[in-house]
Design a protein around this motif. Structure first.
Motif, PDB file in Angstrom:
ATOM      1  N   GLU A  26       3.389  39.539   7.803  1.00 28.44           N
ATOM      2  CA  GLU A  26       3.232  38.300   7.025  1.00 28.44           C
ATOM      3  C   GLU A  26       3.299  38.626   5.537  1.00 28.44           C
ATOM      4  N   PHE A  27       4.507  38.980   5.088  1.00 26.45           N
ATOM      5  CA  PHE A  27       4.703  39.463   3.715  1.00 26.45           C
ATOM      6  C   PHE A  27       4.437  38.397   2.659  1.00 26.45           C
ATOM      7  N   TRP A  28       4.420  37.137   3.027  1.00 28.08           N
ATOM      8  CA  TRP A  28       4.215  36.033   2.088  1.00 28.08           C
ATOM      9  C   TRP A  28       2.728  35.775   1.821  1.00 28.08           C
ATOM     10  N   SER A  29       1.848  36.458   2.552  1.00 28.73           N
ATOM     11  CA  SER A  29       0.419  36.141   2.494  1.00 28.73           C
ATOM     12  C   SER A  29      -0.432  37.386   2.241  1.00 28.73           C
ATOM     13  N   ASN A  30      -1.267  37.349   1.205  1.00 29.20           N
ATOM     14  CA  ASN A  30      -2.246  38.404   0.911  1.00 29.20           C
ATOM     15  C   ASN A  30      -1.711  39.831   1.024  1.00 29.20           C
ATOM     16  N   PRO A  31      -0.708  40.195   0.237  1.00 28.83           N
ATOM     17  CA  PRO A  31      -0.203  41.579   0.303  1.00 28.83           C
ATOM     18  C   PRO A  31      -1.248  42.575  -0.195  1.00 28.83           C
ATOM     19  N   GLU A  32      -1.139  43.808   0.268  1.00 32.03           N
ATOM     20  CA  GLU A  32      -2.019  44.867  -0.225  1.00 32.03           C
ATOM     21  C   GLU A  32      -1.715  45.146  -1.697  1.00 32.03           C
ATOM     22  N   ARG A  33      -0.446  45.033  -2.079  1.00 35.61           N
ATOM     23  CA  ARG A  33      -0.019  45.140  -3.476  1.00 35.61           C
ATOM     24  C   ARG A  33       1.310  44.392  -3.593  1.00 35.61           C
ATOM     25  N   ARG A  48      17.859  48.361 -10.406  1.00 36.17           N
ATOM     26  CA  ARG A  48      17.693  46.919 -10.259  1.00 36.17           C
ATOM     27  C   ARG A  48      16.219  46.566 -10.201  1.00 36.17           C
ATOM     28  N   ARG A  49      15.862  45.512 -10.903  1.00 41.57           N
ATOM     29  CA  ARG A  49      14.475  45.036 -10.906  1.00 41.57           C
ATOM     30  C   ARG A  49      14.275  44.147  -9.685  1.00 41.57           C
ATOM     31  N   ARG A  50      13.251  44.452  -8.897  1.00 43.87           N
ATOM     32  CA  ARG A  50      12.968  43.712  -7.667  1.00 43.87           C
ATOM     33  C   ARG A  50      11.466  43.448  -7.568  1.00 43.87           C
ATOM     34  N   TRP A  51      11.124  42.413  -6.819  1.00 39.89           N
ATOM     35  CA  TRP A  51       9.728  42.089  -6.516  1.00 39.89           C
ATOM     36  C   TRP A  51       9.365  42.830  -5.232  1.00 39.89           C
ATOM     37  N   PHE A  52       8.359  43.698  -5.308  1.00 36.58           N
ATOM     38  CA  PHE A  52       7.947  44.505  -4.153  1.00 36.58           C
ATOM     39  C   PHE A  52       6.645  43.992  -3.570  1.00 36.58           C
ATOM     40  N   VAL A  53       6.560  44.071  -2.245  1.00 40.35           N
ATOM     41  CA  VAL A  53       5.370  43.670  -1.510  1.00 40.35           C
ATOM     42  C   VAL A  53       5.032  44.801  -0.537  1.00 40.35           C
ATOM     43  N   LYS A  58       4.557  48.302   5.534  1.00 38.05           N
ATOM     44  CA  LYS A  58       5.957  48.109   5.130  1.00 38.05           C
ATOM     45  C   LYS A  58       6.005  47.863   3.630  1.00 38.05           C
ATOM     46  N   LEU A  59       6.969  48.471   2.974  1.00 37.89           N
ATOM     47  CA  LEU A  59       7.259  48.187   1.579  1.00 37.89           C
ATOM     48  C   LEU A  59       8.550  47.370   1.579  1.00 37.89           C
ATOM     49  N   LEU A  60       8.417  46.097   1.208  1.00 35.87           N
ATOM     50  CA  LEU A  60       9.554  45.177   1.233  1.00 35.87           C
ATOM     51  C   LEU A  60       9.921  44.797  -0.193  1.00 35.87           C
ATOM     52  N   TRP A  61      11.195  44.495  -0.431  1.00 34.48           N
ATOM     53  CA  TRP A  61      11.559  44.019  -1.761  1.00 34.48           C
ATOM     54  C   TRP A  61      12.449  42.786  -1.680  1.00 34.48           C
ATOM     55  N   PHE A  62      12.329  41.992  -2.746  1.00 36.71           N
ATOM     56  CA  PHE A  62      12.968  40.680  -2.838  1.00 36.71           C
ATOM     57  C   PHE A  62      13.604  40.547  -4.215  1.00 36.71           C
ATOM     58  N   VAL A  67       7.887  34.328  -3.087  1.00 35.22           N
ATOM     59  CA  VAL A  67       8.055  34.785  -1.709  1.00 35.22           C
ATOM     60  C   VAL A  67       7.319  33.832  -0.774  1.00 35.22           C
ATOM     61  N   THR A  68       8.068  33.283   0.188  1.00 31.78           N
ATOM     62  CA  THR A  68       7.503  32.383   1.185  1.00 31.78           C
ATOM     63  C   THR A  68       7.810  32.924   2.579  1.00 31.78           C
ATOM     64  N   ARG A  69       7.302  32.230   3.579  1.00 31.42           N
ATOM     65  CA  ARG A  69       7.563  32.599   4.976  1.00 31.42           C
ATOM     66  C   ARG A  69       9.058  32.677   5.266  1.00 31.42           C
ATOM     67  N   SER A  70       9.865  31.838   4.604  1.00 29.44           N
ATOM     68  CA  SER A  70      11.306  31.804   4.881  1.00 29.44           C
ATOM     69  C   SER A  70      12.116  32.756   3.990  1.00 29.44           C
ATOM     70  N   SER A  71      11.443  33.499   3.093  1.00 28.04           N
ATOM     71  CA  SER A  71      12.157  34.464   2.249  1.00 28.04           C
ATOM     72  C   SER A  71      12.736  35.586   3.106  1.00 28.04           C
TER      73      SER A  71
END
Length: 147
Positions: A26-33, A48-53, A58-62, A67-71
């Motif tokens: 659930e990357f859209w909700s309460n990330p650890e960082r 490239r500058r990215r938003w990391f979660v 998992k380390l995800l980037w956008f 960031v929402t559920r549908s991202s």
């Protein structure tokens, strides 16, 4: 092995990761960082500058911070497969640099400040410790056979 090749192909061709790479996260909700980092490309070495979660191992980037559920993440790293996270100013000759390394790859990042760099290193380091113990049998077999 086929799964790894598929993941590499998606990365090489710039395709988004497969949803199964982040299934149940659930990357859209309460990330650890979460926050902005600049990431060096794996194949084309541009920055490239990215938003990391960081969430659930998992380390995800956008592309942006909304960031929402549908991202759809632009990339995912399972941190449990990583061995080290540490400062990399000496390697990159850039301030606030750090690296995340696995058996196969090393990824490089730039934080906006030394404080943020240290916070990311600490958060990812904790996540590596928490999630590396839960390696599945198939990953162990795969690792041993490639050994």
């Amino acid at each position: 092995m086929a799964k790894r090749m598929e993941t590499l192909w998606r990365a090489a061709t710039g395709q988004d990761p497969s949803p199964e790479d982040y299934d149940g996260v659930e990357f859209w909700s309460n990330p650890e960082r979460a926050g902005w980092l600049t990431k060096q490309g794996e194949y084309i070495k541009t920055w490239r500058r990215r938003w990391f979660v960081l969430k659930q191992g998992k380390l995800l980037w956008f592309k942006d911070s909304y960031v929402t559920r549908s991202s759809t993440p632009r990339g995912v790293v399972p941190v449990g497969t990583c061995l080290t996270v540490r400062g990399a100013e000496d390697i990159l000759h850039k301030p606030c640099a750090f690296e995340l390394s696995s058996n196969q790859d090393t990824m490089y990042f730039l934080a906006d400040s030394d404080k943020e760099k240290e916070e990311w290193i600490n958060s990812i380091g904790r996540s590596i410790v928490q999630h590396s113990r839960s390696v599945t049998d198939s990953e162990v077999v795969d690792y041993v056979s490639r050994g």
